[in-house]
Design a protein around this motif. Structure first.
Motif, PDB file in Angstrom:
ATOM      1  N   GLU A   1      -5.745   6.879   3.280  1.00  0.00           N
ATOM      2  CA  GLU A   1      -4.730   7.283   2.307  1.00  0.00           C
ATOM      3  C   GLU A   1      -4.078   6.046   1.706  1.00  0.00           C
ATOM      4  O   GLU A   1      -4.264   4.932   2.182  1.00  0.00           O
ATOM      5  CB  GLU A   1      -3.678   8.174   2.977  1.00  0.00           C
ATOM      6  CG  GLU A   1      -2.918   7.511   4.109  1.00  0.00           C
ATOM      7  CD  GLU A   1      -1.909   8.450   4.754  1.00  0.00           C
ATOM      8  OE1 GLU A   1      -1.505   9.429   4.101  1.00  0.00           O
ATOM      9  OE2 GLU A   1      -1.531   8.205   5.924  1.00  0.00           O
ATOM     10  N   ASN A   2      -3.316   6.260   0.650  1.00  0.00           N
ATOM     11  CA  ASN A   2      -2.620   5.180  -0.049  1.00  0.00           C
ATOM     12  C   ASN A   2      -3.571   4.173  -0.693  1.00  0.00           C
ATOM     13  O   ASN A   2      -3.270   2.969  -0.763  1.00  0.00           O
ATOM     14  CB  ASN A   2      -1.643   4.459   0.881  1.00  0.00           C
ATOM     15  CG  ASN A   2      -0.516   5.363   1.348  1.00  0.00           C
ATOM     16  OD1 ASN A   2      -0.079   6.239   0.613  1.00  0.00           O
ATOM     17  ND2 ASN A   2      -0.065   5.176   2.579  1.00  0.00           N
TER      18      ASN A   2
ATOM     19  N   THR B   1       0.813  -1.215   0.000  1.00  0.00           N
ATOM     20  CA  THR B   1       0.000   0.000   0.000  1.00  0.00           C
ATOM     21  C   THR B   1       0.849   1.268   0.000  1.00  0.00           C
ATOM     22  O   THR B   1       0.438   2.293  -0.554  1.00  0.00           O
ATOM     23  CB  THR B   1      -0.944   0.025   1.216  1.00  0.00           C
ATOM     24  OG1 THR B   1      -0.184  -0.118   2.427  1.00  0.00           O
ATOM     25  CG2 THR B   1      -1.958  -1.111   1.135  1.00  0.00           C
ATOM     26  N   SER B   2       2.035   1.211   0.592  1.00  0.00           N
ATOM     27  CA  SER B   2       2.886   2.403   0.607  1.00  0.00           C
ATOM     28  C   SER B   2       3.330   2.798  -0.796  1.00  0.00           C
ATOM     29  O   SER B   2       3.722   3.947  -1.031  1.00  0.00           O
ATOM     30  CB  SER B   2       4.112   2.167   1.487  1.00  0.00           C
ATOM     31  OG  SER B   2       4.916   1.118   0.968  1.00  0.00           O
TER      32      SER B   2
ATOM     33  N   GLY C   1       1.206   2.705  -3.236  1.00  0.00           N
ATOM     34  CA  GLY C   1       0.016   3.247  -3.884  1.00  0.00           C
ATOM     35  C   GLY C   1      -0.857   2.247  -4.596  1.00  0.00           C
ATOM     36  O   GLY C   1      -1.850   2.634  -5.238  1.00  0.00           O
TER      37      GLY C   1
ATOM     38  N   TYR D   1      -2.548   4.882   9.001  1.00  0.00           N
ATOM     39  CA  TYR D   1      -2.883   5.639   7.802  1.00  0.00           C
ATOM     40  C   TYR D   1      -3.970   6.672   8.106  1.00  0.00           C
ATOM     41  O   TYR D   1      -4.892   6.408   8.887  1.00  0.00           O
ATOM     42  CB  TYR D   1      -3.388   4.701   6.696  1.00  0.00           C
ATOM     43  CG  TYR D   1      -2.291   3.971   5.950  1.00  0.00           C
ATOM     44  CD1 TYR D   1      -0.951   4.305   6.126  1.00  0.00           C
ATOM     45  CD2 TYR D   1      -2.600   2.950   5.054  1.00  0.00           C
ATOM     46  CE1 TYR D   1       0.047   3.648   5.432  1.00  0.00           C
ATOM     47  CE2 TYR D   1      -1.605   2.295   4.348  1.00  0.00           C
ATOM     48  CZ  TYR D   1      -0.283   2.638   4.547  1.00  0.00           C
ATOM     49  OH  TYR D   1       0.704   1.991   3.846  1.00  0.00           O
TER      50      TYR D   1
END
Length: 474
Positions: free
Chosen positions: A437-438, A383-384, A386, A414
């Protein structure tokens, strides 16, 4: 299973696009003889082009033959995503999709059969093939039609399974290269929460290495996922309390004597209260707390519960129920449907004499060990960067409850882009969601249980289509 609440009018979902596949070219590079022209128990034309066969992984002395079934999208197979369904269990056939209402077919009528009856299948109006091409795989070797040439390969674990799945995908795309440019997603439920993010990381690492063809990975989805052994097992007590399954008095006693640790707690006062807890929820269906206490096997069989180790709390609660692990014959229906010479021929599965095994959705002879207890690192790694992730839970499941997933999400730290809010289907609240986010999205399916599409296939279909098509209306 409990009936879904979708009205008769929704069966036409996707009808406007269901015939578009006719305009698309046939799969041009499929192995000779791979196309399926008949499906067991089904009378009629298949809704899209479908293929089946084997991909061999391992090496000369340790060959494992993984069976796959591929149904091209009914919408636009040239550009629609390809989804691989990784089943939970942790050792169950990919054909579980027939039970979970995501595949192109579903069992016609009741799962209860008389001795002389033959199972029949019909088209599934909520099939994910109305939005994507669907790849089902029997993994690990030994489940369903998959098999190994060495009996030692039926002793396996998470790490070995992930490596086999990556090799499977690499070889599968070599045989179906026209799908390599399509967006690629991984999907699963329950125990596949241990496999999917690790497989995603493996794909990304191999893409960076550049030694094999790059898979166009875009993200993954999981429902009621196993993510962290400690968080999952500590979630049962507070979830049972918030759903009215135990008394206020007992809950307060559990809080004070167990100090928030309800798993592997050896304090005598805590154990005494946990004993009362198990008695109060005895007979509750862990997969859906409002449904009758029957459920089919999910790979955690009476013979092998220790090997699968889904958690101490799960085993204790299962033992406290007077009901067996199987009381509606769904396993027997699938065995009767698939484990015949005719079905094997239609599905391009090798004869039972070659595999030396009968068709079993979740065979007990596979000895499986969970060797990845927590998945936080893998989720963060993916996930970091994206990549898109969709986590969804039936809010009436005691097995891996939605509250456990929410508690685990907090550990990612997050930021919430959209806080808890309802999402709608046909102007009705279908659940609640939180957007992080992400590109991380979490949603509940209101009224559903473990593997939500078992209970509310229409709502899950709508949610999934909105997510995979990039809609913000969830």
């Amino acid at each position: 299973m409990c009936p879904d609440r979708a009205g008769a009018g929704v069966v036409a979902v996707g009808a406007a696009v269901a015939t578009l596949w006719l305009c698309a070219a046939a799969v041009s590079a499929a192995p000779p003889g791979a196309e399926v022209t008949e499906f067991p128990g089904f009378d009629g034309d298949l809704p899209s082009r479908q293929y089946a066969g084997y991909i061999t992984v391992g090496h000369e002395q340790q060959k494992r033959h993984l069976y796959y079934y591929f149904a091209a999208s009914e919408r636009n197979p040239n550009t629609d995503p390809v989804i691989i369904w990784i089943n939970g269990g942790p050792a169950c056939s990919g054909f579980s999709a027939l039970l979970h209402s995501i595949g192109p077919f579903k069992i016609d009528g009741s799962m209860m059969l008389h001795a002389g009856d033959e199972p029949t299948t019909k088209l599934n109006p909520y099939s994910w093939t109305k939005m994507a091409s669907l790849l089902l795989v029997d993994s690990p070797a030994g489940v369903g039609f998959s098999y190994a040439e060495n009996e030692d390969d039926y002793v396996t674990n998470d790490t070995s399974r992930v490596l086999d799945l990556y090799d499977f995908l690499s070889e599968w795309f070599a045989e179906y290269p026209e799908f390599l440019p399509n967006p690629f997603y991984i999907a699963g439920c329950s125990y596949s929460g241990v496999i999917v993010p690790v497989l995603a990381q493996e794909i990304l690492q191999k893409n960076e290495d550049g030694e094999r063809a790059k898979i166009n990975f875009k993200g993954y989805s999981l429902c009621n996922p196993a993510v962290d052994v400690e968080i999952e097992n500590n979630a049962y007590v507070p979830y049972a309390f918030r759903m009215g399954l135990i008394s206020d008095e007992l809950f307060q006693s559990l809080v004070s004597t167990c100090n928030g640790k309800y798993w592997n707690n050896k304090a005598p006062s805590c154990l005494a209260n946990l004993d009362q807890f198990h008695k109060q929820i005895s007979g509750i269906n862990m997969e859906h707390i409002l449904c009758p206490p029957c459920r089919y096997r999910m790979g955690i069989t009476a013979e092998a519960s220790e090997e699968y180790d889904f958690g101490q709390m799960f085993e204790l609660m299962s033992e406290s129920s007077e009901y067996g692990l199987e009381c509606n014959h769904q396993e027997l229906v699938l065995e009767k449907l698939f484990d015949t010479k005719s079905s094997r021929e239609k599905l391009h599965a090798r004869p039972a004499e070659i595999s030396s095994k009968k068709w079993k959705r979740c065979p007990s002879y596979i000895r499986y060990t969970r060797d990845i207890p927590t998945l936080t690192e893998y989720h963060l790694n993916v996930t970091s960067k994206g990549y898109r992730v969709f986590l969804y839970s039936g809010d009436h499941a005691l097995l891996v409850p939605f509250s456990a997933t929410l508690e685990w999400l907090k550990t990612l730290k997050y930021k919430e882009i959209e806080k808890w809010h309802p999402w709608f289907v046909q102007k009705q609240i279908a659940g609640y969601s939180v957007r992080y986010e992400n590109n991380l999205l979490f949603a509940t399916i209101k009224g559903a249980g473990h593997v939500p599409s078992d209970y509310l296939p229409f709502e899950v279909f709508v949610a999934y289509q909105r997510w995979i098509d990039g809609s913000d209306s969830l």
